[in-house]
Enzyme design. Structure first.
Site, mmCIF file in Angstrom:
data_model
loop_
_atom_site.group_PDB
_atom_site.id
_atom_site.type_symbol
_atom_site.label_atom_id
_atom_site.label_comp_id
_atom_site.label_asym_id
_atom_site.label_seq_id
_atom_site.Cartn_x
_atom_site.Cartn_y
_atom_site.Cartn_z
ATOM 1 C CE1 TYR A 137 -3.266 2.997 1.004
ATOM 2 C CE2 TYR A 137 -1.661 3.422 2.751
ATOM 3 C CZ TYR A 137 -2.756 3.817 1.998
ATOM 4 O OH TYR A 137 -3.323 5.048 2.240
ATOM 5 C CE LYS A 195 -10.293 3.948 5.859
ATOM 6 N NZ LYS A 195 -9.305 5.051 5.962
HETATM 7 N N1 LIG Z 1 -7.838 8.039 6.328
HETATM 8 C C1 LIG Z 1 -6.531 8.203 6.501
HETATM 9 O O1 LIG Z 1 -6.056 8.332 7.636
HETATM 10 C C2 LIG Z 1 -5.609 8.250 5.320
HETATM 11 C C3 LIG Z 1 -4.224 8.335 5.558
HETATM 12 C C4 LIG Z 1 -3.359 8.379 4.482
HETATM 13 C C5 LIG Z 1 -3.855 8.364 3.184
HETATM 14 N N2 LIG Z 1 -5.193 8.260 2.964
HETATM 15 C C6 LIG Z 1 -5.659 8.244 1.570
HETATM 16 O O2 LIG Z 1 -6.776 9.095 1.447
HETATM 17 C C7 LIG Z 1 -7.681 8.595 0.462
HETATM 18 C C8 LIG Z 1 -9.062 8.448 1.048
HETATM 19 O O3 LIG Z 1 -8.995 7.486 2.094
HETATM 20 P P1 LIG Z 1 -10.203 7.237 3.094
HETATM 21 O O4 LIG Z 1 -9.652 7.170 4.454
HETATM 22 O O5 LIG Z 1 -11.310 8.194 2.801
HETATM 23 O O6 LIG Z 1 -10.608 5.737 2.713
HETATM 24 P P2 LIG Z 1 -11.928 5.113 2.042
HETATM 25 O O7 LIG Z 1 -11.628 3.659 1.884
HETATM 26 O O8 LIG Z 1 -13.125 5.486 2.830
HETATM 27 O O9 LIG Z 1 -11.967 5.845 0.634
HETATM 28 C C9 LIG Z 1 -11.438 5.317 -0.552
HETATM 29 C C10 LIG Z 1 -12.529 5.384 -1.595
HETATM 30 O O10 LIG Z 1 -12.005 4.973 -2.861
HETATM 31 C C11 LIG Z 1 -12.938 4.073 -3.474
HETATM 32 N N3 LIG Z 1 -12.150 3.229 -4.386
HETATM 33 C C12 LIG Z 1 -11.235 2.296 -4.071
HETATM 34 N N4 LIG Z 1 -10.676 1.782 -5.194
HETATM 35 C C13 LIG Z 1 -11.285 2.410 -6.241
HETATM 36 C C14 LIG Z 1 -11.153 2.313 -7.648
HETATM 37 N N5 LIG Z 1 -10.269 1.471 -8.200
HETATM 38 N N6 LIG Z 1 -11.914 3.100 -8.432
HETATM 39 C C15 LIG Z 1 -12.804 3.971 -7.877
HETATM 40 N N7 LIG Z 1 -12.983 4.092 -6.541
HETATM 41 C C16 LIG Z 1 -12.216 3.336 -5.737
HETATM 42 C C17 LIG Z 1 -13.571 3.327 -2.312
HETATM 43 O O11 LIG Z 1 -14.808 2.743 -2.646
HETATM 44 C C18 LIG Z 1 -13.704 4.458 -1.297
HETATM 45 O O12 LIG Z 1 -14.906 5.173 -1.503
HETATM 46 C C19 LIG Z 1 -7.080 7.280 -0.022
HETATM 47 O O13 LIG Z 1 -6.344 7.526 -1.203
HETATM 48 C C20 LIG Z 1 -6.142 6.895 1.096
HETATM 49 O O14 LIG Z 1 -5.075 6.070 0.649
HETATM 50 C C21 LIG Z 1 -6.073 8.202 4.001
#
Ligand SMILES: NC(=O)c1ccc[n+]([C@@H]2O[C@H](COP(=O)([O-])OP(=O)(O)OC[C@H]3O[C@@H](n4cnc5c(N)ncnc54)[C@H](O)[C@@H]3O)[C@@H](O)[C@H]2O)c1
Length: 318
Positions: A145, A183
């Site tokens: 990841y 999640k």
């Molecule tokens: N939440 C955190 O603390 C955190 C920390 C570091 C990075 N991030 C990054 O922030 C972004 C949002 O994360 P989040 O916490 O909201 O997680 P989340 O899992 O709620 O959101 C990710 C979204 O992407 C969608 N998705 C996944 N693969 C896909 C694809 N191939 N095509 C279209 N949609 C797709 C999922 O259905 C989901 O709605 C992500 O890129 C994640 O890596 C989040």
């Protein structure tokens, strides 16, 4: 943010993406906002108050080209990603996260859109020193990841240099807040501990709860994400609170917010390598975009618990 009339949000049905979509809708009521999500880790209920279009689409497939290009976005927030950090299938992770990102960059080039994409503090790896992490420090992704995010950062840099398209990475630290329940075990530690305590169980953390994390409330993360579209040039910004706070602190604030006095159960950490400390150096985004987080851990957790307990109405997260 400059005035944008057409904004695309990938991953917009997820945790941060849905908070972003609703905030943009409030700030720019005349803009057309489209969410594109494959719903692999989402909750449609997060978008119950969203007034724009929502399309089911996997960004790593060719389908994304006609769905997104037809919309002609001027600004793209790319948050779609596998967020289950334990997925071991390296090909799957790279296809969804990296190929998906490349598709979005191709679309941005086609329609001359600015791109803000989600990177992750996991690119820094396990850092032994207890210091604020600067964007340009050495990277050491420890799982696929984190590796996918690290490669996205490399691609963004090359792509923006060769095309002149503005591409800005937001390197989120530990984001918490309403809209993350779907999640499951990948929701924030704050939500996991809240759930245990809400059920009357003693909160459980590794010995002795003094591991520290940079926790950022989702409203602050969204503000930083929106501001990043204004970056003077392509770059990557840390998005954290700038503070490292312990799990013991989190439990203390949760006990206060819930009106409980539950004792912490400490148990041995089963991992050889465990992240003991994360803290974002927030100098760059502060100096370049004037971003300052508004929520201390105390204020963020209190508001979050009030939302979870129904004492404050919030459009996301039920
Ligand atoms: N939440 C955190 O603390 C955190 C920390 C570091 C990075 N991030 C990054 O922030 C972004 C949002 O994360 P989040 O916490 O909201 O997680 P989340 O899992 O709620 O959101 C990710 C979204 O992407 C969608 N998705 C996944 N693969 C896909 C694809 N191939 N095509 C279209 N949609 C797709 C999922 O259905 C989901 O709605 C992500 O890129 C994640 O890596 C989040």
């Amino acid at each position: 943010m400059d005035r944008y009339e057409r904004i695309l949000i990938t991953g917009g049905a997820g945790f941060i993406g849905s908070n972003l979509a609703l905030q943009l809708q409030e700030m720019y009521p005349d803009a057309k906002i489209m969410v594109l999500d494959d719903f692999s880790s989402a909750n449609f209920k997060n978008l119950k108050k969203f007034k724009g279009e929502v399309l089911a689409c996997d960004v790593s497939t060719d389908e994304v080209f006609f769905k997104a290009e037809e919309f002609q976005p001027e600004l793209i927030f790319h948050l779609a990603s596998i967020t289950d950090t334990t997925v071991q299938d390296q090909e799957l992770m790279m296809r969804k996260n990296v190929d998906g990102f490349k598709n979005i960059l191709d679309i941005a080039l086609e329609v001359s859109a600015t791109v803000v994409y989600a990177s992750s503090a996991s690119v820094y790896g396990i850092v032994k020193e207890h210091i604020p992490l600067k964007e340009d420090r050495e990277k050491s992704p420890e799982n696929v990841y984190a590796f996918s995010k690290y490669i996205m950062d490399n691609i963004a840099e090359d792509f923006s240099q060769s095309t002149g398209i503005k591409v800005v990475g937001v390197r989120y630290f530990n984001v918490y807040g309403p809209g993350e329940a779907h999640k499951g075990k990948f929701a924030s530690m704050i939500y996991q501990l809240y759930k245990q305590m809400k059920e009357g169980k003693n909160p459980r953390v590794f010995k002795w709860g003094e591991q520290k994390r940079d926790f950022i409330y989702v409203k602050d993360a969204v503000e930083a994400t929106i501001l990043s579209a204004k970056a003077p040039k392509s770059t990557v910004y840390n998005v954290g609170s700038g503070e490292a706070r312990s799990f013991n602190d989190v439990i203390k604030i949760l006990n206060e917010s819930l009106g409980t006095n539950l004792e912490t159960e400490y148990f041995d950490c089963p991992y050889d390598f465990y992240q003991e400390y994360t803290q974002a150096d927030m100098t760059k985004i502060k100096n370049e975009l004037g971003f300052l987080p508004k929520y201390s851990l105390e204020r963020g957790i209190k508001e979050y618990v009030d939302i979870l307990e129904g004492r404050i109405q919030y459009p996301i997260g039920s």
